[in-house]
Design a protein around this motif. Structure first.
Motif, PDB file in Angstrom:
ATOM      1  N   GLU A 119       0.990  -0.780   0.183  1.00 16.48           N
ATOM      2  CA  GLU A 119      -0.177  -0.021  -0.011  1.00 16.48           C
ATOM      3  C   GLU A 119       1.226   0.974  -0.445  1.00 16.48           C
ATOM      4  OE1 GLU A 119      -3.169   1.907  -0.544  1.00 16.48           O
ATOM      5  OE2 GLU A 119      -3.219   0.414  -0.633  1.00 16.48           O
ATOM      6  N   ASP A 120       2.065   1.674   0.853  1.00 14.02           N
ATOM      7  CA  ASP A 120       2.384   2.410   0.336  1.00 14.02           C
ATOM      8  C   ASP A 120       4.041   2.233   0.415  1.00 14.02           C
ATOM      9  OD1 ASP A 120       2.890   1.119   2.929  1.00 14.02           O
ATOM     10  OD2 ASP A 120       2.544   1.897   4.822  1.00 14.02           O
ATOM     11  N   GLY A 121       4.532   0.995   0.153  1.00 17.68           N
ATOM     12  CA  GLY A 121       5.813   0.724  -0.207  1.00 17.68           C
ATOM     13  C   GLY A 121       6.640   0.579   1.227  1.00 17.68           C
ATOM     14  N   TYR A 122       6.688   0.505   1.824  1.00 19.74           N
ATOM     15  CA  TYR A 122       7.577   0.446   3.506  1.00 19.74           C
ATOM     16  C   TYR A 122       7.468  -1.095   3.070  1.00 19.74           C
ATOM     17  CZ  TYR A 122       7.149   5.012   4.655  1.00 19.74           C
ATOM     18  OH  TYR A 122       7.470   6.139   4.305  1.00 19.74           O
ATOM     19  N   ASP A 123       6.111  -2.354   3.464  1.00 16.43           N
ATOM     20  CA  ASP A 123       6.168  -3.226   3.828  1.00 16.43           C
ATOM     21  C   ASP A 123       7.018  -4.168   2.281  1.00 16.43           C
ATOM     22  OD1 ASP A 123       5.408  -4.188   6.183  1.00 16.43           O
ATOM     23  OD2 ASP A 123       3.126  -4.337   4.680  1.00 16.43           O
ATOM     24  N   ALA A 124       6.395  -3.455   0.633  1.00 11.10           N
ATOM     25  CA  ALA A 124       7.615  -4.014  -0.060  1.00 11.10           C
ATOM     26  C   ALA A 124       8.742  -4.272  -0.254  1.00 11.10           C
ATOM     27  CB  ALA A 124       7.183  -3.557  -1.264  1.00 11.10           C
ATOM     28  N   GLU A 125       9.713  -2.138   0.473  1.00  8.48           N
ATOM     29  CA  GLU A 125      10.859  -2.508   0.097  1.00  8.48           C
ATOM     30  C   GLU A 125      11.061  -3.446   1.193  1.00  8.48           C
ATOM     31  OE1 GLU A 125      13.791   0.857   1.676  1.00  8.48           O
ATOM     32  OE2 GLU A 125      11.984   1.350   2.028  1.00  8.48           O
ATOM     33  N   TRP A 126      11.147  -3.745   2.775  1.00  8.35           N
ATOM     34  CA  TRP A 126      11.959  -4.723   3.453  1.00  8.35           C
ATOM     35  C   TRP A 126      11.954  -5.925   2.417  1.00  8.35           C
ATOM     36  CZ3 TRP A 126      10.308  -9.225   6.278  1.00  8.35           C
ATOM     37  CH2 TRP A 126      11.006  -9.615   6.909  1.00  8.35           C
ATOM     38  N   LEU A 127      10.418  -6.565   1.948  1.00  2.73           N
ATOM     39  CA  LEU A 127      10.419  -7.642   1.214  1.00  2.73           C
ATOM     40  C   LEU A 127      11.925  -7.863  -0.165  1.00  2.73           C
ATOM     41  CD1 LEU A 127       6.822  -8.411   1.418  1.00  2.73           C
ATOM     42  CD2 LEU A 127       8.743 -10.108   2.610  1.00  2.73           C
ATOM     43  N   ALA A 128      11.292  -6.633  -0.657  1.00  2.00           N
ATOM     44  CA  ALA A 128      12.657  -6.533  -1.566  1.00  2.00           C
ATOM     45  C   ALA A 128      13.528  -7.080  -1.406  1.00  2.00           C
ATOM     46  CB  ALA A 128      12.269  -5.260  -2.796  1.00  2.00           C
ATOM     47  N   TRP A 129      14.484  -6.253  -0.093  1.00  2.00           N
ATOM     48  CA  TRP A 129      15.340  -5.834   0.250  1.00  2.00           C
ATOM     49  C   TRP A 129      15.861  -7.387   0.606  1.00  2.00           C
ATOM     50  CZ3 TRP A 129      18.366  -7.044   5.030  1.00  2.00           C
ATOM     51  CH2 TRP A 129      19.243  -7.405   5.216  1.00  2.00           C
ATOM     52  N   HIS A 130      15.160  -8.280   1.253  1.00  2.00           N
ATOM     53  CA  HIS A 130      15.193  -9.559   1.674  1.00  2.00           C
ATOM     54  C   HIS A 130      15.441 -10.744   1.179  1.00  2.00           C
ATOM     55  CE1 HIS A 130      16.091  -9.288   5.916  1.00  2.00           C
ATOM     56  NE2 HIS A 130      14.390  -7.979   6.028  1.00  2.00           N
ATOM     57  N   LEU A 131      15.099 -10.407  -0.100  1.00  2.00           N
ATOM     58  CA  LEU A 131      14.022 -11.722  -1.847  1.00  2.00           C
ATOM     59  C   LEU A 131      16.289 -11.094  -1.588  1.00  2.00           C
ATOM     60  CD1 LEU A 131      10.853 -10.964  -2.687  1.00  2.00           C
ATOM     61  CD2 LEU A 131      11.810 -13.334  -2.063  1.00  2.00           C
ATOM     62  N   GLN A 132      16.315  -9.893  -2.324  1.00  2.00           N
ATOM     63  CA  GLN A 132      17.918  -9.745  -2.949  1.00  2.00           C
ATOM     64  C   GLN A 132      19.076 -10.431  -2.466  1.00  2.00           C
ATOM     65  OE1 GLN A 132      19.160  -5.872  -4.307  1.00  2.00           O
ATOM     66  NE2 GLN A 132      17.697  -5.688  -5.553  1.00  2.00           N
ATOM     67  N   ALA A 133      18.920 -10.399  -0.649  1.00  2.00           N
ATOM     68  CA  ALA A 133      19.558 -10.997   0.058  1.00  2.00           C
ATOM     69  C   ALA A 133      20.045 -12.388  -0.526  1.00  2.00           C
ATOM     70  CB  ALA A 133      19.525 -10.362   1.530  1.00  2.00           C
ATOM     71  N   ARG A 134      18.259 -12.682  -0.741  1.00  2.00           N
ATOM     72  CA  ARG A 134      18.607 -14.255  -1.199  1.00  2.00           C
ATOM     73  C   ARG A 134      19.098 -14.233  -2.009  1.00  2.00           C
ATOM     74  NH1 ARG A 134      13.533 -16.938   2.931  1.00  2.00           N
ATOM     75  NH2 ARG A 134      13.981 -15.940   4.186  1.00  2.00           N
TER      76      ARG A 134
END
Length: 137
Positions: free
Chosen positions: A87-102
């Motif tokens: 909705e606001d981009g914050y959850d997506a940012e956190w998840l994108a960071w973790h997916l890139q880390a994986r």
């Protein structure tokens, strides 16, 4: 207790940026990325669906989009290009960071989320005329 590391902690360089601006959302999809709508059902009802996106609950996104998970989607590979939308981009940012880390190099998020997309007219909403197609009879 203090832990000392003998070597610096590092991660591989990722050439794909972590974010996509809302004005570049359509271009990213046209280039082959897949939109992932992380919003819940109440947000879908309030603001419309993001048509063409894969709808994934944010609490299941790491398992479904990460290639190292036993329940991952078939398309979940290290080469997958996900554009995450919350909705606001914050959850997506956190998840994108973790997916890139994986190791998912193409995981990115929309800055400002669905709100930013809506403000630019990218809502994906279904009009009331089309809703009649889905009425049970």
């Amino acid at each position: 207790m203090t832990t000392a590391l003998t070597a610096p902690v590092s991660a591989p360089f990722v050439s794909v940026p972590l974010s996509v601006q809302a004005n570049d959302f359509r271009a990213a999809l046209a280039a082959g990325a897949v939109a992932v709508d992380l919003r819940d059902a109440a947000q879908h009802r309030a603001h419309g669906a993001l048509l063409g996106a894969v709808a994934v609950a944010s609490d299941q996104a790491l398992d479904l989009l990460g290639p190292d998970s036993p329940v991952a989607l078939r398309a979940a590979t290290v080469d997958a290009e996900w554009i995450l939308v919350s909705e606001d981009g914050y959850d997506a940012e956190w998840l994108a960071w973790h997916l890139q880390a994986r190791g998912v190099r193409g995981a990115r998020f929309v800055v400002g989320g669905h709100r930013a997309l809506r403000s630019r007219g990218v809502t994906g909403s279904i009009g009331s005329d089309a809703l009649g197609l889905y009425d049970p009879r």
